[in-house]
Design a protein around this motif. Structure first.
Motif, PDB file in Angstrom:
ATOM      1  N   LEU A 149       9.057  -6.340  -8.636  1.00 39.80           N
ATOM      2  CA  LEU A 149       7.893  -5.521  -8.292  1.00 39.80           C
ATOM      3  C   LEU A 149       7.687  -5.481  -6.774  1.00 39.80           C
ATOM      4  CD1 LEU A 149       5.405  -6.674 -11.088  1.00 39.80           C
ATOM      5  CD2 LEU A 149       6.671  -4.534 -10.987  1.00 39.80           C
ATOM      6  N   GLN A 150       7.904  -6.629  -6.129  1.00 35.14           N
ATOM      7  CA  GLN A 150       7.732  -6.677  -4.672  1.00 35.14           C
ATOM      8  C   GLN A 150       8.722  -5.765  -3.956  1.00 35.14           C
ATOM      9  OE1 GLN A 150       7.620 -11.209  -4.498  1.00 35.14           O
ATOM     10  NE2 GLN A 150       6.507 -10.649  -2.646  1.00 35.14           N
ATOM     11  N   ILE A 153       5.131  -3.369  -3.933  1.00 34.67           N
ATOM     12  CA  ILE A 153       3.872  -3.883  -4.485  1.00 34.67           C
ATOM     13  C   ILE A 153       3.662  -5.300  -3.954  1.00 34.67           C
ATOM     14  CG2 ILE A 153       2.642  -4.455  -6.623  1.00 34.67           C
ATOM     15  CD1 ILE A 153       4.379  -2.265  -7.990  1.00 34.67           C
ATOM     16  N   GLY A 154       2.515  -5.532  -3.344  1.00 33.55           N
ATOM     17  CA  GLY A 154       2.231  -6.822  -2.721  1.00 33.55           C
ATOM     18  C   GLY A 154       2.256  -7.958  -3.725  1.00 33.55           C
ATOM     19  N   GLU A 155       2.473  -9.163  -3.237  1.00 37.90           N
ATOM     20  CA  GLU A 155       2.635 -10.307  -4.130  1.00 37.90           C
ATOM     21  C   GLU A 155       1.430 -10.500  -5.053  1.00 37.90           C
ATOM     22  OE1 GLU A 155       3.700 -13.912  -2.114  1.00 37.90           O
ATOM     23  OE2 GLU A 155       3.589 -15.090  -3.954  1.00 37.90           O
ATOM     24  N   ALA A 196      -0.919  -8.333  -5.954  1.00 34.53           N
ATOM     25  CA  ALA A 196      -1.033  -7.225  -6.911  1.00 34.53           C
ATOM     26  C   ALA A 196       0.055  -7.336  -7.980  1.00 34.53           C
ATOM     27  CB  ALA A 196      -0.938  -5.899  -6.185  1.00 34.53           C
ATOM     28  N   LEU A 225      -0.424  -7.666 -11.938  1.00 35.95           N
ATOM     29  CA  LEU A 225       0.221  -6.720 -12.851  1.00 35.95           C
ATOM     30  C   LEU A 225       0.937  -7.476 -13.975  1.00 35.95           C
ATOM     31  CD1 LEU A 225       0.377  -3.626 -12.780  1.00 35.95           C
ATOM     32  CD2 LEU A 225       2.509  -3.810 -11.514  1.00 35.95           C
ATOM     33  N   LEU A 269      -5.616  -1.216 -10.579  1.00 35.65           N
ATOM     34  CA  LEU A 269      -4.300  -1.225 -11.192  1.00 35.65           C
ATOM     35  C   LEU A 269      -4.425  -0.833 -12.649  1.00 35.65           C
ATOM     36  CD1 LEU A 269      -2.750  -4.534  -9.845  1.00 35.65           C
ATOM     37  CD2 LEU A 269      -2.122  -2.232  -9.221  1.00 35.65           C
ATOM     38  N   GLU A 320       7.860  -7.043  -0.142  1.00 36.22           N
ATOM     39  CA  GLU A 320       7.105  -5.795  -0.273  1.00 36.22           C
ATOM     40  C   GLU A 320       6.993  -5.063   1.071  1.00 36.22           C
ATOM     41  OE1 GLU A 320       5.999  -8.815  -0.929  1.00 36.22           O
ATOM     42  OE2 GLU A 320       3.897  -9.132  -0.356  1.00 36.22           O
ATOM     43  N   ARG A 375       8.103  -1.332   2.037  1.00 37.12           N
ATOM     44  CA  ARG A 375       7.200  -0.363   2.664  1.00 37.12           C
ATOM     45  C   ARG A 375       7.799   0.194   3.953  1.00 37.12           C
ATOM     46  NH1 ARG A 375       2.066  -4.331   1.818  1.00 37.12           N
ATOM     47  NH2 ARG A 375       2.086  -4.275  -0.455  1.00 37.12           N
TER      48      ARG A 375
END
Lengths: 441, 252
Positions: A390-391, A395-397, A399, A403, A438, B73, B77
């Motif tokens: 996910l990262q 997507i930040g850690e 978040a 999730l 989310l 992440e 980005r």
């Protein structure tokens, strides 16, 4: 034997029993009074359970049993939030502090009847049933309720009635001025070939003083009846909630139960017992909990297979954060007669804090030889591969972790078949995880 | 665009990368080939920021920004994308909402507003056609129950949606039948622009029939031991990895 807790609140209860009973002499049947006396002597002997009692090994009530607790007195509830679930098309029945509030409740549809305390006690077929399903022998908290409950109501679903609209029994508790104890109970009778859905929510807007609720629910699900039950706890901090539920299932009946604790309740203890009295029954149990801060949730379930060809399926999932504590004790008994039993049980936990605790104990006792039974209990962490995946998508850690937590619990929530109720529970999940932004679905 | 110098990395004390130098410019496609265990996937994981890999020496910059100092992440980005060799199944997280969450994060980083649902769905539909992925899969839980080929196409769908500067494809071709391989390759070719770049890690030359690389590098024992143009891949295919390893150990 004297291993219980005998504190000030205990002494207060012991001292107040006779006076309370004297006032009920002309209202209650002789049978009920006899049961109360018997239960009282059990409670008097055993005291409040302590961790020395096997069934309370991982749950201490000592912090909950404040010295200053008193039996609930009358409250004005004209301005109460009745906790209607927006968008849920249901018949709303409101119990305030355990007492039926007709002015806040909807009329019931055909096929289902509600009896308030007075009506219940006036009907010996109901009054005599109280405490015959759930029996107290070695259960002091149940005995306490039987001895002291003030309100009791009955929901009866008539034989062959198919009640399409869910009945939302909204248990609400008023904001209290002192620490209070509320013992009450309910009896649900699903007559043969009936089908109904009962959604119970337990709610209070906020509690300044401790509230200790003892709730007992006895249910009979008769031949070929289908009963869908949901229990959703939205109690705030300072609430201590102890429930005993005893369900008797008869031939070919179906009982579904969901047990959702995504609230801030301080302590929650459920004893959910399902006795499969006759052949061909189906029982589906789901549970979800997310605990933060110092919350303590203890789910004890017992599925007692007493007859052949019964199927049970149980899935409980939970997430532990901060210094919280969860207990899962899942007993499955398969009696010698209960051949061709299918019993499946699963409890999965994500333990996300060094200071949190999970005690998960599957307990299968099988005395028949032609059965299929399985159980699984897991305690794990966030899957690192999933988190990294996910990262790498930006997507930040934090978040990403949320999730994954959402999806872990969502697996259970998806099994709630009423869409608007599923949405409501999803909202509770998002609120609990602080993830309004989310979406998982 | 990507500038790797003398990159060393180890996992649990075991040295895997032993001094990688690689420079990728915008508009280029680089292929990295090598036998099993040569460090190809490690290079991809290190660049994406997998925590288990320790970088002991060297640097990696993406458009002048130090990749190695960033969380995974942040790298994403900044425009790095890794198509996984083994995409992770995440039950309960729907593909579509996962994509929306990811895209929103990346757009926010680029100072772009969140797409409306309508805009998002339009974009998704376009990109879905690119990889010929059924809508029923897009609506399912992330990779759960997807076939090998569907997972790989889903990786390319994510690539298309997130529009990175630099995409690393880690053995995206492995386990694909020829139809899926063609779909993946044609997707990549359509996504290729003057402004982005691709690093294609592969064991086989096969994928390079469909995605023509500008440069081919051969990775062996943690180092790039030979670089060339697309002909090098053909030579490698013809002579086999033994040719390289013998070459390296001096037996030829």
């Amino acid at each position: 034997m004297k291993q219980g807790l005998y504190n000030n609140f205990y002494r207060y209860l012991i001292d107040s029993f006779d006076k309370k009973q004297a006032a009920l002499t002309y209202i209650e049947s002789v049978n009920l009074t006899a049961k109360r006396n018997e239960a009282f002597s059990i409670f008097k002997e055993m005291g409040f359970p302590t961790r020395k009692y096997e069934e309370w090994k991982f749950t201490s009530l000592s912090a909950a049993l404040k010295d200053e607790l008193q039996l609930m007195i009358e409250h004005d509830h004209s301005l109460i939030n009745t906790n209607r679930i927006h968008s849920l098309d249901a018949v709303h029945l409101v119990l305030v502090n355990g007492r039926f509030a007709p002015e806040l409740s909807d009329a019931l549809p055909e096929g289902i009847t509600f009896y308030d305390t007075q009506a219940t006690l006036a009907e010996s077929r109901f009054a005599d049933k109280i405490s015959t399903l759930a029996t107290e022998d070695d259960a002091p908290m149940l005995a306490l309720n039987t001895a002291f409950f003030t309100e009791v109501s009955v929901l009866q679903i008539a034989a062959h009635a198919i009640v399409e609209k869910p009945v939302h029994v909204s248990h609400v508790f008023t904001v209290n001025d002192i620490a209070e104890f509320v013992p009450y109970r309910m009896l649900v009778i699903a007559e043969k070939h009936s089908e109904a859905t009962i959604i119970e929510t337990f709610h209070s807007d906020s509690l300044v003083h401790p509230l200790f609720v003892s709730y007992v629910c006895e249910q009979e699900v008769h031949e070929s009846a289908v009963l869908h039950t949901h229990m959703i706890n939205t109690l705030p901090e300072n609430a201590y909630f102890v429930q005993h539920r005893e369900v008797f299932q008869y031939r070919n009946s179906v009982l579904n139960n969901s047990n959702i604790a995504l609230s801030d309740v301080t302590l929650l203890r459920n004893d959910l017992n399902f006795q499969l009295k006759d052949v061909g029954t189906e029982t589906n149990l789901i549970g979800a909990y997310i605990l933060t801060g110092d919350q303590h949730v203890d789910n004890h379930t017992l599925v007692d297979h007493q007859s052949p060809n019964c199927n049970t399926n149980e899935v409980y999932k939970g997430i532990l954060l901060d210094t919280s504590h969860a207990v899962f004790n899942g007993k499955v008994f398969v009696r010698p007669d209960a051949q061709k039993t299918n019993a499946f049980q699963q409890n999965n936990n994500l333990l996300l804090s060094d200071q949190a605790t999970v005690n998960s104990k599957p307990q299968l006792e099988i005395f028949a030889d032609d059965v299929k039974c399985s159980h699984g209990s897991t305690i794990g962490q966030i899957n690192e591969d999933a988190l990294f995946y996910l990262q790498t998508r930006g997507i930040g850690e934090e978040a990403a972790k949320k999730l994954i937590m959402q999806s872990f619990i969502f697996d259970v929530i998806l099994r709630i078949k009423i869409e608007s109720l599923q949405d409501y529970v999803s909202d509770l999940l998002n609120k609990k995880l602080n993830t309004e932004n989310l979406t998982v679905v | 665009m990507l500038n790797i110098t003398n990159l060393h990395s180890s996992i649990e004390g075991k040295k895997i990368l032993k001094g990688i130098d690689l420079k990728v410019n915008a508009g280029e496609i680089h292929a990295i080939m090598g036998p099993n265990g040569s460090g190809k996937s490690t290079l991809a994981s290190v660049l994406a920021g997998k925590a288990e890999y320790e970088v002991t020496e060297g640097e990696a910059f993406l458009d002048g920004k130090n990749l190695l100092e960033m969380a995974p992440e942040e790298r994403a980005r900044e425009g790095l994308f890794l198509a996984f060799q083994y995409p992770v199944e995440i039950p309960g997280v729907s593909n579509i909402n996962f994509l929306k969450t990811a895209l929103t994060e990346i757009r926010a980083h680029r100072g772009l507003p969140e797409l409306t649902s309508k805009e998002f769905l339009k974009l998704l539909k376009d990109k879905q056609e690119l990889v010929e992925l059924k809508s029923s899969l897009v609506n399912r839980s992330l990779n759960e129950g997807f076939s090998g080929g569907e997972k790989k196409r889903n990786e390319i769908l994510q690539l298309a949606m997130l529009d990175p500067k630099l995409a690393i494809l880690d053995e995206t071709d492995s386990g694909l039948d020829i139809d899926a391989l063609r779909i993946v390759a044609s997707g990549v070719n359509k996504l290729r622009t003057e402004n982005n770049a691709f690093v294609i890690i592969t064991h086989y030359q096969r994928l390079l029939d469909y995605i023509i690389p500008d440069f081919v590098h051969i990775l062996y024992d943690g180092r790039i031991i030979k670089s060339g143009t697309k002909e090098l891949a053909l030579e490698l295919e013809e002579k086999g990895y033994d040719w390289i390893t013998q070459h390296e150990t001096g037996t030829v």
